[in-house]
Design a protein around this motif. Structure first.
Motif, PDB file in Angstrom:
ATOM      1  N   CYS A  82       0.842  -1.209   0.000  1.00 36.69           N
ATOM      2  CA  CYS A  82       0.000   0.000   0.000  1.00 36.69           C
ATOM      3  C   CYS A  82       0.872   1.252   0.000  1.00 36.69           C
ATOM      4  O   CYS A  82       1.813   1.356   0.773  1.00 36.69           O
ATOM      5  CB  CYS A  82      -0.899   0.019   1.237  1.00 36.69           C
ATOM      6  SG  CYS A  82      -1.827   1.566   1.424  1.00 36.69           S
ATOM      7  N   MET A  83       0.572   2.189  -0.908  1.00 39.23           N
ATOM      8  CA  MET A  83       1.371   3.423  -0.936  1.00 39.23           C
ATOM      9  C   MET A  83       0.505   4.636  -0.654  1.00 39.23           C
ATOM     10  O   MET A  83       0.880   5.762  -0.955  1.00 39.23           O
ATOM     11  CB  MET A  83       2.060   3.570  -2.279  1.00 39.23           C
ATOM     12  CG  MET A  83       1.094   3.702  -3.427  1.00 39.23           C
ATOM     13  SD  MET A  83       1.916   4.214  -4.930  1.00 39.23           S
ATOM     14  CE  MET A  83       0.494   4.430  -5.993  1.00 39.23           C
ATOM     15  N   SER A  84      -0.673   4.387  -0.090  1.00 40.26           N
ATOM     16  CA  SER A  84      -1.554   5.485   0.313  1.00 40.26           C
ATOM     17  C   SER A  84      -1.953   6.381  -0.851  1.00 40.26           C
ATOM     18  O   SER A  84      -1.985   7.599  -0.717  1.00 40.26           O
ATOM     19  CB  SER A  84      -0.904   6.331   1.413  1.00 40.26           C
ATOM     20  OG  SER A  84      -0.487   5.515   2.478  1.00 40.26           O
ATOM     21  N   ALA A  85      -2.244   5.764  -1.981  1.00 43.14           N
ATOM     22  CA  ALA A  85      -2.667   6.547  -3.141  1.00 43.14           C
ATOM     23  C   ALA A  85      -4.066   7.108  -2.942  1.00 43.14           C
ATOM     24  O   ALA A  85      -4.432   8.119  -3.525  1.00 43.14           O
ATOM     25  CB  ALA A  85      -2.632   5.707  -4.413  1.00 43.14           C
ATOM     26  N   GLY A  86      -4.873   6.423  -2.129  1.00 47.76           N
ATOM     27  CA  GLY A  86      -6.208   6.925  -1.819  1.00 47.76           C
ATOM     28  C   GLY A  86      -7.257   6.643  -2.874  1.00 47.76           C
ATOM     29  O   GLY A  86      -8.365   7.164  -2.822  1.00 47.76           O
ATOM     30  N   VAL A  87      -6.910   5.802  -3.842  1.00 45.69           N
ATOM     31  CA  VAL A  87      -7.884   5.489  -4.892  1.00 45.69           C
ATOM     32  C   VAL A  87      -9.084   4.742  -4.293  1.00 45.69           C
ATOM     33  O   VAL A  87     -10.235   4.982  -4.660  1.00 45.69           O
ATOM     34  CB  VAL A  87      -7.232   4.661  -6.017  1.00 45.69           C
ATOM     35  CG1 VAL A  87      -8.261   4.230  -7.044  1.00 45.69           C
ATOM     36  CG2 VAL A  87      -6.135   5.471  -6.690  1.00 45.69           C
ATOM     37  N   GLU A 118     -10.329   5.109  -1.380  1.00 47.05           N
ATOM     38  CA  GLU A 118     -11.181   6.062  -0.665  1.00 47.05           C
ATOM     39  C   GLU A 118     -12.099   6.807  -1.626  1.00 47.05           C
ATOM     40  O   GLU A 118     -13.225   7.156  -1.281  1.00 47.05           O
ATOM     41  CB  GLU A 118     -10.293   7.042   0.110  1.00 47.05           C
ATOM     42  CG  GLU A 118     -11.072   7.867   1.113  1.00 47.05           C
ATOM     43  CD  GLU A 118     -10.179   8.715   2.000  1.00 47.05           C
ATOM     44  OE1 GLU A 118      -9.083   8.254   2.388  1.00 47.05           O
ATOM     45  OE2 GLU A 118     -10.575   9.854   2.289  1.00 47.05           O
ATOM     46  N   MET A 119     -11.612   7.033  -2.852  1.00 48.96           N
ATOM     47  CA  MET A 119     -12.459   7.653  -3.866  1.00 48.96           C
ATOM     48  C   MET A 119     -13.572   6.693  -4.272  1.00 48.96           C
ATOM     49  O   MET A 119     -14.708   7.097  -4.478  1.00 48.96           O
ATOM     50  CB  MET A 119     -11.640   7.988  -5.116  1.00 48.96           C
ATOM     51  CG  MET A 119     -10.509   8.954  -4.904  1.00 48.96           C
ATOM     52  SD  MET A 119     -11.063  10.648  -4.865  1.00 48.96           S
ATOM     53  CE  MET A 119     -11.381  10.912  -6.626  1.00 48.96           C
ATOM     54  N   PHE A 121     -13.163   2.993   3.239  1.00 49.86           N
ATOM     55  CA  PHE A 121     -11.729   3.261   3.321  1.00 49.86           C
ATOM     56  C   PHE A 121     -11.464   4.704   3.740  1.00 49.86           C
ATOM     57  O   PHE A 121     -12.154   5.611   3.290  1.00 49.86           O
ATOM     58  CB  PHE A 121     -11.058   3.016   1.964  1.00 49.86           C
ATOM     59  CG  PHE A 121     -11.198   1.607   1.476  1.00 49.86           C
ATOM     60  CD1 PHE A 121     -10.333   0.619   1.929  1.00 49.86           C
ATOM     61  CD2 PHE A 121     -12.195   1.261   0.569  1.00 49.86           C
ATOM     62  CE1 PHE A 121     -10.454  -0.687   1.477  1.00 49.86           C
ATOM     63  CE2 PHE A 121     -12.328  -0.043   0.116  1.00 49.86           C
ATOM     64  CZ  PHE A 121     -11.461  -1.023   0.572  1.00 49.86           C
ATOM     65  N   VAL A 123     -10.999  -2.585  -4.926  1.00 48.32           N
ATOM     66  CA  VAL A 123     -10.001  -3.655  -5.065  1.00 48.32           C
ATOM     67  C   VAL A 123      -9.451  -3.665  -6.494  1.00 48.32           C
ATOM     68  O   VAL A 123      -8.246  -3.755  -6.709  1.00 48.32           O
ATOM     69  CB  VAL A 123     -10.615  -5.031  -4.704  1.00 48.32           C
ATOM     70  CG1 VAL A 123      -9.662  -6.161  -5.066  1.00 48.32           C
ATOM     71  CG2 VAL A 123     -10.970  -5.077  -3.217  1.00 48.32           C
ATOM     72  N   ARG A 124     -10.352  -3.522  -7.452  1.00 54.42           N
ATOM     73  CA  ARG A 124      -9.928  -3.502  -8.866  1.00 54.42           C
ATOM     74  C   ARG A 124      -9.068  -2.277  -9.171  1.00 54.42           C
ATOM     75  O   ARG A 124      -8.105  -2.347  -9.914  1.00 54.42           O
ATOM     76  CB  ARG A 124     -11.159  -3.478  -9.773  1.00 54.42           C
ATOM     77  CG  ARG A 124     -11.602  -4.830 -10.276  1.00 54.42           C
ATOM     78  CD  ARG A 124     -12.520  -4.688 -11.498  1.00 54.42           C
ATOM     79  NE  ARG A 124     -13.603  -3.728 -11.304  1.00 54.42           N
ATOM     80  CZ  ARG A 124     -14.759  -4.014 -10.699  1.00 54.42           C
ATOM     81  NH1 ARG A 124     -14.980  -5.228 -10.241  1.00 54.42           N
ATOM     82  NH2 ARG A 124     -15.692  -3.094 -10.559  1.00 54.42           N
ATOM     83  N   ALA A 125      -9.449  -1.136  -8.587  1.00 57.79           N
ATOM     84  CA  ALA A 125      -8.809   0.123  -8.975  1.00 57.79           C
ATOM     85  C   ALA A 125      -7.485   0.376  -8.249  1.00 57.79           C
ATOM     86  O   ALA A 125      -6.714   1.227  -8.673  1.00 57.79           O
ATOM     87  CB  ALA A 125      -9.765   1.284  -8.717  1.00 57.79           C
ATOM     88  N   CYS A 126      -7.229  -0.339  -7.163  1.00 48.55           N
ATOM     89  CA  CYS A 126      -6.007  -0.074  -6.379  1.00 48.55           C
ATOM     90  C   CYS A 126      -4.774  -0.144  -7.277  1.00 48.55           C
ATOM     91  O   CYS A 126      -4.500  -1.182  -7.884  1.00 48.55           O
ATOM     92  CB  CYS A 126      -5.855  -1.068  -5.236  1.00 48.55           C
ATOM     93  SG  CYS A 126      -4.263  -0.879  -4.392  1.00 48.55           S
ATOM     94  N   PRO A 127      -4.012   0.949  -7.380  1.00 45.20           N
ATOM     95  CA  PRO A 127      -2.894   0.954  -8.327  1.00 45.20           C
ATOM     96  C   PRO A 127      -1.754   0.009  -7.964  1.00 45.20           C
ATOM     97  O   PRO A 127      -0.964  -0.355  -8.828  1.00 45.20           O
ATOM     98  CB  PRO A 127      -2.420   2.414  -8.325  1.00 45.20           C
ATOM     99  CG  PRO A 127      -2.981   3.030  -7.104  1.00 45.20           C
ATOM    100  CD  PRO A 127      -4.214   2.264  -6.750  1.00 45.20           C
ATOM    101  N   THR A 128      -1.666  -0.392  -6.700  1.00 46.86           N
ATOM    102  CA  THR A 128      -0.573  -1.300  -6.361  1.00 46.86           C
ATOM    103  C   THR A 128      -1.073  -2.717  -6.069  1.00 46.86           C
ATOM    104  O   THR A 128      -0.296  -3.586  -5.690  1.00 46.86           O
ATOM    105  CB  THR A 128       0.231  -0.800  -5.141  1.00 46.86           C
ATOM    106  OG1 THR A 128      -0.657  -0.592  -4.047  1.00 46.86           O
ATOM    107  CG2 THR A 128       0.945   0.490  -5.461  1.00 46.86           C
TER     108      THR A 128
END
Lengths: 422, 60
Positions: free
Chosen positions: B11-16, B18-19, B25, B48-53
C-alpha cells in the motif's frame, strides 16, 4: 490524411508531435496492430550522449505489465527523458518519478498524506473559488478587448497555477515566474520556448535554478515559522528519523510545481478543444452536472496530458512472448494504450458517459501512479462546471498552437470568443 | 464473512480506494489506510480492482 506506413514512422522526429492528434493516433493504431514494441533511435540532445534506442509500447496490456513490475522495469535511470541524463540532473528533475524502492516507497508514503481525498476535500472550496474568479476575470478580459480570450492563458493556466501555489504557500509575486519556468522545464525543447536547441539543457538548468532559489527562500522562512502548507511539510517531514536532504526537497518542490501546473493546464485546454469539436457532448455535460464523474475521466483518457513515461529493464525480460535484454528502454505510450480497442469499445469516440473507463492517463498500475490524481480530477471537474455555468457562450475561434513535445500533449494557445460579449 | 485485507508492504496510500468507497476506506492523518466493514460490496470490489498497487484483497 495519407495512411501511415511502418517504415516512415519516426517517433523521435519533433515535427510528428506538433501534428494534429488524428495523425498521431493513426500512427499509434498502426504500431499497436503491427509492431507493438517498435524500436526507434533516440533523438539527439546537445551535450548528452546518444543512447541505444527505445521500444515504443502501445498496447494497454503491455503498458500495464511493465508498469506493475517495478523490480523488472525500473525508473531510477530516468522516467521522464529518453536519454539517460547525468545522474545529478536526473535526480534533480525526476525526483520521485525517477526513483525506485525502497527510497521511493518511503518518501511516497510521507507525501501521500498531503494528497489524500479527505485532505483535498478541504480544498474544494478553494478550487471552486479560484475557478469562479478565473472565469470572471476571463469575461472581463473579453469585455475590455475585442471579445476574445486565450483559453490557455486566461482559463487553463491560472486555475492549476493558483491551486498548487496556494497548497505550497508560494507568494503572489513569484507565481508568474513559477508558471514561466515550469513551462520551460516541460517544453520538450519546443523552439518557441527554448530559442536555441543547442542550449536546451542550459535552459532547463536555468529554470531549475530559479525554482530552487525560490525554494531556498521559502524553506528558510518555513523552518522559522511553519505554515499550513506543503512546503512546510517538505522541510519538517522525517523519513526513518531523517529529514529529506536539501537536494531532495528542492527536486520535490520543483516536481510538485511543474507536475501541478503542466498536466492539469493541458487537460483543461485540450478538454475545451475536445468539447468544441464535440458540441453534442458539450451540451450534454452542460445540462447534466451528474455527468461530471465520468466526463472528467473521459477528458483525461482523451487528452492523455502526459504522453509517455520510460522504464528500463533491470535484467533480461520477456513481454508478450518476446525477449528483451537487460538495459532495454521502454516508452509506455499512455496516449496509445488509452485508445486500445482491446480495452475501450469504439476507442476514438469521445463519450463523456464512458463507464467503466480504466484509462492510464494517470499512469498504469504500480507504485508510480499519479500522486496528484485526486487533485487533478477535482480541478478538472470544478473548472468545466464553472465554464458550463458561467461561460456558456465560449466558442473556440481559431487553430490551437500545439506544443512540439513528445512528452506533454500540450497547447500553447487556443483562441476563443465569448459570443455574449459582442 | 467477507472482509478486506490490506497488504501493508504494498500500500502506498494513493487513496484510490477512498475515492471508490469512501464509506469503507479512509487514509488517516498519518496517511495510513483504515478499513471499515465492507458494507457496500460493489463499491469495495471497485476499490479492489482500482487499487494501483494491488494492495487490496477481498477474502471470505
Amino acid at each position: 490524411m495519407s495512411t501511415p506506413t511502418l517504415d516512415a514512422i519516426d517517433l523521435s522526429e519533433r515535427t510528428f508531435w506538433g501534428a494534429p492528434p488524428e495523425q498521431r493516433h493513426a500512427v499509434f493504431d498502426l504500431l499497436r496492430r503491427e509492431s507493438p514494441f517498435a524500436f526507434f533511435a533516440e533523438p539527439q540532445v546537445p551535450y548528452i550522449p546518444v543512447g541505444p534506442g527505445y521500444h515504443a509500447v502501445t498496447r494497454y496490456a503491455d503498458v500495464e505489465a511493465i508498469s506493475s513490475q517495478p523490480a523488472l522495469f525500473a525508473s531510477g535511470s530516468g522516467a521522464v527523458s529518453i536519454a539517460d541524463m547525468p545522474p545529478d540532473l536526473n535526480e534533480f528533475y525526476g525526483s520521485l518519478i525517477s526513483m525506485d524502492d525502497p527510497r521511493h516507497g518511503k518518501i511516497r508514503r510521507i507525501v501521500a498524506k498531503a494528497f489524500t481525498p479527505r485532505v483535498l476535500e478541504n480544498l474544494v472550496g478553494n478550487v471552486q473559488a479560484v475557478a469562479d474568479d478565473v472565469v470572471a476575470r476571463a469575461r472581463r478580459t473579453a469585455e475590455a478587448g475585442d471579445g476574445t480570450i486565450d483559453v490557455v492563458a486566461d482559463l487553463a493556466a491560472p486555475i492549476p497555477l493558483r491551486v498548487i501555489c496556494d497548497m505550497m504557500g508560494i507568494p503572489e509575486a513569484d507565481r508568474a515566474m513559477v508558471l514561466q519556468q515550469s513551462t520551460v522545464i516541460l517544453s520538450g525543447g519546443d523552439p518557441e520556448l527554448v530559442e536555441d536547441e543547442e542550449y536546451m539543457v542550459t535552459a532547463f538548468l536555468k529554470a531549475g535554478e530559479l525554482l530552487a532559489g525560490l525554494m531556498e527562500r521559502l524553506a528558510a522562512e518555513r523552518l522559522e515559522r511553519p505554515a499550513d502548507d506543503l512546503t512546510t511539510a517538505l522541510v519538517t517531514t522525517e523519513v526513518d528519523g531523517e529529514r529529506l536532504s536539501h537536494q531532495e526537497i528542492a527536486s520535490f518542490f520543483i516536481l510538485l510545481l511543474v507536475a501541478g501546473n503542466e498536466t492539469t493546464r493541458n487537460a483543461i485546454s485540450q478538454g475545451v478543444l475536445a468539447l468544441s469539436e464535440h458540441p453534442a457532448e458539450r451540451d450534454r455535460w452542460a445540462a447534466d452536472p451528474g455527468l461530471t464523474r465520468t466526463a472528467v475521466e473521459e477528458v483525461v483518457r482523451w487528452t492523455s496530458p502526459i504522453t509517455w513515461m520510460r522504464r528500463t529493464a533491470t535484467r533480461d525480460v520477456e513481454l508478450s512472448g518476446q525477449h528483451f535484454p537487460a538495459g532495454s528502454k521502454f516508452l509506455l505510450f499512455y496516449a496509445a494504450a488509452n485508445r486500445d480497442p482491446a480495452v475501450f469499445a469504439d476507442p476514438h469516440r469521445f463519450d463523456l458517459s464512458r463507464d467503466p473507463n480504466p484509462h492510464v492517463g494517470f499512469g498504469s498500475r504500480g507504485p508510480h501512479f499519479c500522486l496528484g490524481a485526486h487533485l487533478a480530477r477535482r480541478e478538472i471537474g470544478v473548472a468545466f462546471r464553472a465554464f458550463a455555468d458561467h461561460l456558456p457562450d465560449l466558442e473556440v475561434c481559431g487553430e490551437p498552437a500545439r506544443l512540439q513535445s513528445s512528452f506533454v500533449n500540450g497547447l500553447k494557445r487556443l483562441p476563443a470568443r465569448l459570443t455574449g460579449v459582442r | 464473512m467477507t472482509r478486506v485485507v490490506v497488504d501493508r508492504e504494498v500500500c502506498m496510500s494513493a487513496g484510490v480506494c477512498e475515492m471508490e468507497a469512501p464509506a469503507v476506506f479512509e487514509l488517516d492523518a498519518d496517511g495510513v489506510l483504515q478499513v471499515g466493514e465492507p458494507t457496500d460490496l460493489a463499491a469495495v470490489e471497485g476499490a479492489v480492482r482500482a487499487c494501483p498497487t494491488g494492495a487490496l484483497q477481498l477474502v471470505d
